[in-house]
Design a protein around this motif. Structure first.
Motif, PDB file in Angstrom:
ATOM      1  N   PRO A 164       3.637  -5.057  13.732  1.00 48.04           N
ATOM      2  CA  PRO A 164       2.748  -3.890  13.713  1.00 48.04           C
ATOM      3  C   PRO A 164       2.065  -3.679  15.065  1.00 48.04           C
ATOM      4  CG  PRO A 164       2.391  -5.252  11.761  1.00 48.04           C
ATOM      5  CD  PRO A 164       3.247  -6.055  12.693  1.00 48.04           C
ATOM      6  N   VAL A 171       1.870   0.105  10.852  1.00 49.00           N
ATOM      7  CA  VAL A 171       2.957  -0.735  10.380  1.00 49.00           C
ATOM      8  C   VAL A 171       4.177   0.173  10.359  1.00 49.00           C
ATOM      9  CG1 VAL A 171       3.829  -2.105   8.445  1.00 49.00           C
ATOM     10  CG2 VAL A 171       1.396  -2.177   9.024  1.00 49.00           C
ATOM     11  N   SER A 198       2.667  -9.552  12.026  1.00 47.84           N
ATOM     12  CA  SER A 198       3.541  -9.110  10.932  1.00 47.84           C
ATOM     13  C   SER A 198       3.038  -9.492   9.542  1.00 47.84           C
ATOM     14  CB  SER A 198       4.957  -9.665  11.134  1.00 47.84           C
ATOM     15  OG  SER A 198       4.940 -11.080  11.195  1.00 47.84           O
ATOM     16  N   THR A 201      -0.763  -7.093   6.780  1.00 47.84           N
ATOM     17  CA  THR A 201      -0.577  -5.696   6.393  1.00 47.84           C
ATOM     18  C   THR A 201      -1.413  -5.403   5.147  1.00 47.84           C
ATOM     19  OG1 THR A 201       1.375  -6.276   5.070  1.00 47.84           O
ATOM     20  CG2 THR A 201       1.751  -5.587   7.344  1.00 47.84           C
ATOM     21  N   HIS A 207       5.641  -4.866   6.205  1.00 46.71           N
ATOM     22  CA  HIS A 207       6.224  -5.071   7.531  1.00 46.71           C
ATOM     23  C   HIS A 207       7.738  -5.148   7.455  1.00 46.71           C
ATOM     24  CE1 HIS A 207       7.069  -6.664  11.480  1.00 46.71           C
ATOM     25  NE2 HIS A 207       7.667  -7.704  10.926  1.00 46.71           N
TER      26      HIS A 207
END
Length: 391
Positions: A164, A171, A198, A201, A207
């Protein structure tokens, strides 16, 4: 919750970069957390330290399996042991990747505003930065594919993808990554995907590892991952570089040998294994806590300081906040925040020219610290004379 993320830990006297020199000021800048690492990691490191021997240590099967299993479980991406190269940090790896796969004078794409060490790594190695600024639309950022394609020439050899994205919190979707990947394949541009955030999120977002999108993309990419952001382990310095392409691996392996790299801090090994094998519950509780922090911050600012705007985040624990309504230049804004508000954020222009007027705020901290920082910001802004509906 099993873990106490409300606990306030005094980090001023333990060599923490984030808190160095800040007595009256609340620091919310560099991207580490103010949470204690999981007890499972602490106990694993203590147990290894109690053995009392700290000689040369190899990366064993447990180390590689911990990485492989975590990535597959979290992100559905099956990697192989021989794809993995361990390095102290992703930033150091970026330097070696640039040296390996580009020449002095080549161009490397970054998409600003973006983590400032990308630019530094490119310029320090005598390469040229080619900025492809992200497009902002109604508080959300998008890749500008048309601008990207129009600026590619034969000197462009690499793109450093932030996935991200730090600092805007996107993302990236599969569709966006596929379109980017197709452009890079068409123009023979190697994709280096920094996926250190990653695991972080928010609800409703997932991700997608760039290399998981198909064999062609995997063969034309290098992925950089680490447990350090996820579990607050930056100080033990351990990261992993994933290279599916055998020819690329041979070239990078040669660079590692030339730089005498290959050994990892023993506690980095222990910390990574403990994190990936035993850190699941802490990780899930941390995600819940920081998303609640983000929601609190966004709602507080919307209610009390509507003149500043919080970019809608999809991941990371770094908020991208628009202060342009205060009508201050970067120097004035820095002085206002540090001297009058007494908070320390990251200045937006650090991340590229289109970051001017923004600040990056790290909200991975106990709620009381966040509350106090926002209270100070509210008082300062509402006493500020530079912004007014009448101006």
């Amino acid at each position: 919750m099993k873990y106490n993320f409300d606990e306030i830990i005094d980090r001023r006297n333990v060599g923490a970069v984030k808190w160095k020199g800040y007595d009256e000021i609340i620091p919310m800048w560099v991207a580490d957390m103010d949470f204690k690492a999981p007890e499972e990691i602490i106990e694993a490191i203590k147990s290894r330290a109690d053995e009392g021997t700290f000689g040369y240590t190899y990366l064993n099967k447990q180390y590689y399996n911990a990485i492989i299993n975590w990535v597959e479980k979290r992100h559905g991406f099956k990697i192989e042991k021989n794809w993995i190269y361990s390095t102290p940090t992703i930033v150091s790896a970026l330097y070696w990747l640039i040296q390996t796969f580009t020449e002095v004078g080549d161009k490397i794409i970054i998409q600003t505003p973006v983590y400032h060490r990308f630019k530094g790594a490119i310029e320090d190695n005598g390469r040229m930065v080619l900025e492809n600024p992200l497009k902002e639309l109604e508080g959300k950022y998008y890749m500008d594919f048309e601008n990207l394609e129009s600026n590619i020439d034969s000197k462009v050899k690499m793109i450093i993808l932030c996935n991200p994205h730090n600092p805007v919190g996107r993302v990236w979707s599969k569709e966006e990554l596929i379109r980017l990947g197709e452009i890079c394949l068409k123009n023979n541009i190697l994709v280096v995907s920094d996926e250190i955030h990653s695991d972080i999120t928010f609800k409703g977002y997932k991700h997608t590892p760039f290399a998981s999108l198909g064999n062609e993309f995997a063969e034309n990419s290098i992925t950089c991952i680490s447990p350090t952001k996820t579990f607050n382990l930056a100080g033990i310095q351990v990261s992993n570089i994933i290279i599916p392409n055998e020819n690329l691996r041979k070239k990078f392996d040669n660079t590692m040998k030339l730089n005498a790299m290959g050994d990892i801090n023993i506690f980095g090994i222990i910390g990574l294994i403990a994190a990936y094998e035993k850190g699941e519950q802490w990780y899930r509780e941390m995600l819940y806590y920081i998303e609640e922090n983000y929601n609190y911050m966004r709602e507080y600012i919307e209610k009390n300081m509507p003149m500043i705007k919080v970019t809608k985040l999809e991941g990371t624990y770094l908020a991208w906040v628009d202060f342009r309504a205060l009508r201050m230049n970067s120097k004035e804004l820095k002085r206002f925040l540090s001297e009058e508000v007494k908070v320390a954020f990251n200045e937006g222009q650090l991340f590229g020219g289109n970051g001017e007027g923004f600040q990056r705020i790290n909200f991975a901290c106990p709620r009381k610290i966040l509350e106090e920082a926002l209270f100070r910001l509210n008082i300062g802004i509402n006493n500020c004379k530079t912004w007014s509906e009448d101006v």
